[in-house]
Design an enzyme around this catalytic site. Structure first.
Site, mmCIF file in Angstrom:
data_model
loop_
_atom_site.group_PDB
_atom_site.id
_atom_site.type_symbol
_atom_site.label_atom_id
_atom_site.label_comp_id
_atom_site.label_asym_id
_atom_site.label_seq_id
_atom_site.Cartn_x
_atom_site.Cartn_y
_atom_site.Cartn_z
ATOM 1 N N GLN A 1 0.764 -1.078 -0.122
ATOM 2 C CA GLN A 1 0.060 0.012 -0.155
ATOM 3 C C GLN A 1 0.951 1.269 -0.048
ATOM 4 O OE1 GLN A 1 -2.229 -0.738 3.478
ATOM 5 N NE2 GLN A 1 -3.440 -2.510 2.640
ATOM 6 N N HIS B 1 -1.101 0.096 5.622
ATOM 7 C CA HIS B 1 -1.693 0.875 6.787
ATOM 8 C C HIS B 1 -0.964 2.215 7.123
ATOM 9 C CE1 HIS B 1 -4.449 -2.399 8.852
ATOM 10 N NE2 HIS B 1 -4.312 -2.507 7.668
ATOM 11 N N GLU C 1 -15.320 2.255 10.223
ATOM 12 C CA GLU C 1 -16.125 3.290 11.005
ATOM 13 C C GLU C 1 -16.193 4.446 10.253
ATOM 14 O OE1 GLU C 1 -13.724 3.721 14.512
ATOM 15 O OE2 GLU C 1 -14.272 1.712 15.496
ATOM 16 N N TYR D 1 -10.283 7.569 19.625
ATOM 17 C CA TYR D 1 -11.388 6.801 18.892
ATOM 18 C C TYR D 1 -11.122 5.396 19.143
ATOM 19 C CZ TYR D 1 -13.018 11.459 17.610
ATOM 20 O OH TYR D 1 -13.486 12.636 17.604
ATOM 21 N N TYR E 1 -8.241 -11.187 11.491
ATOM 22 C CA TYR E 1 -8.723 -11.996 10.056
ATOM 23 C C TYR E 1 -8.758 -13.430 10.547
ATOM 24 C CZ TYR E 1 -8.015 -7.628 7.780
ATOM 25 O OH TYR E 1 -8.252 -6.284 7.337
#
Ligand SMILES: [Ca+2]
Length: 318
Positions: A61, A122, A217, A227, A238
């Site tokens: 990513q 991430h 979310e 949060y 997973y």
């Protein structure tokens, strides 16, 4: 949803695109992971702009992520970018800038998240410029470092706020704390947030983040709030293992909307326009996994997501 619509293809042959931004003069700029901006001008002419980075890290990513235009872009051609830099062993989410006035513009690193990680996933990486000209940048938890989302001495799993020169905003909620990261933290307890927008009318700041298996979310972001990740989640690992026994926790903010199972939310905008009256005052959220666009009404106390434009059946990035 009611009303007629049709799709128009503006760009094709994109290689791992991440973000698209509209040029006020017409046309679009689109980032590709490998460090290229694809620009379409007002007449639809395509130009590939390969950027030169100090040390772009392209894997998984990682790579070039978000793009935002400077407020004076039409005169200056200046853009602000987020991207991964470094190596497989040590890589960092980075904020930088360049001016698109040459064939191979040089990107200047402005601010590098100084918590190293050795995973190519991430990053978060979404940018938002606030009315006071400070920047917010979402920083993901790096997947293997989820506990750091709760630690104020780590840049991972946070929303960070800083000036265009990369200095922490002076009125950040933990300014004056012991660690460097504390000077920058706006909110904490995030997993991998890739949606971040401010409602130009209410000034509310909305963020969405990928959960694990379930637990995506939408959050209403306020300075200094926690949060919850990974102490609180409605998702599972997973492997099927429970990440946390808590779905609520004192001092931690509940999401205003939870997706279980996951949709993998990527981009987000807010709709204030008359073309589709049904979508007024809705968040529009793109989904990778569910290959769909969702509308979330901000007028209801209990938020829910409705799929719209059902003919789109592709992974939607931005
Ligand atoms: Ca949460």
């Amino acid at each position: 949803m009611t009303g007629n619509y049709h799709q128009t293809q503006i760009a094709g042959y994109l290689d791992y695109p991440w973000a698209a931004v509209e040029n006020p003069l017409g046309g679009w700029l689109i980032t590709e992971r490998s460090g290229v901006i694809i620009e379409y001008d007002h007449a639809g002419q395509r130009q590939e702009i390969p950027l030169q980075f100090e040390q772009l890290y392209v894997a998984g990513q990682g790579g070039l992520l978000d793009i935002k235009l400077a407020r004076d872009f039409t005169e200056s051609r200046r853009v602000y970018l987020s991207y991964a830099s470094g190596t497989a062993a040590e890589n960092y989410l980075t904020f930088g800038t360049t001016v698109l006035d040459t064939k191979t513009p040089v990107v200047k690193d402005i601010f590098k998240v100084s918590t190293p990680k050795d995973t190519p996933v991430h990053y978060g990486g979404r940018l938002l410029q606030l009315p006071d000209d400070t920047w917010l940048m979402t920083s993901g938890d790096g997947f293997d470092y989820r506990e750091q989302a709760q630690r104020k001495d780590s840049f991972l799993g946070k929303v960070l706020r800083f000036t265009k020169d990369g200095k922490p905003a002076a009125d950040n909620p933990f300014a004056g704390g012991d660690s460097e990261a504390e000077q920058y933290i706006f909110t904490l307890g995030h997993r991998n947030p890739q949606g971040l927008i401010q409602d130009p009318k209410s000034r509310d700041i909305w963020l969405h983040e990928h959960g694990p298996d379930g637990g995506d979310e939408i959050n209403l972001i306020q300075a200094g709030q926690n949060y919850g990740w990974p102490v609180v989640t409605l998702g599972r690992d997973y492997s099927g293992a429970r990440i946390s026994p808590f779905t609520q926790y004192e001092g931690m903010q509940d999401p205003v909307l939870n997706w279980t199972p996951s949709i993998a939310p990527s981009g987000m905008t807010i709709y204030h326009n008359d073309v589709f009256p049904d979508l007024q005052n809705h968040l529009l959220v793109t989904s990778l996994k569910n290959k769909a666009l969702y509308a979330v009404s901000l007028d209801q106390n209990r938020m829910s997501a409705v799929q719209i434009f059902a003919t789109i059946n592709e992974r939607l990035r931005d």
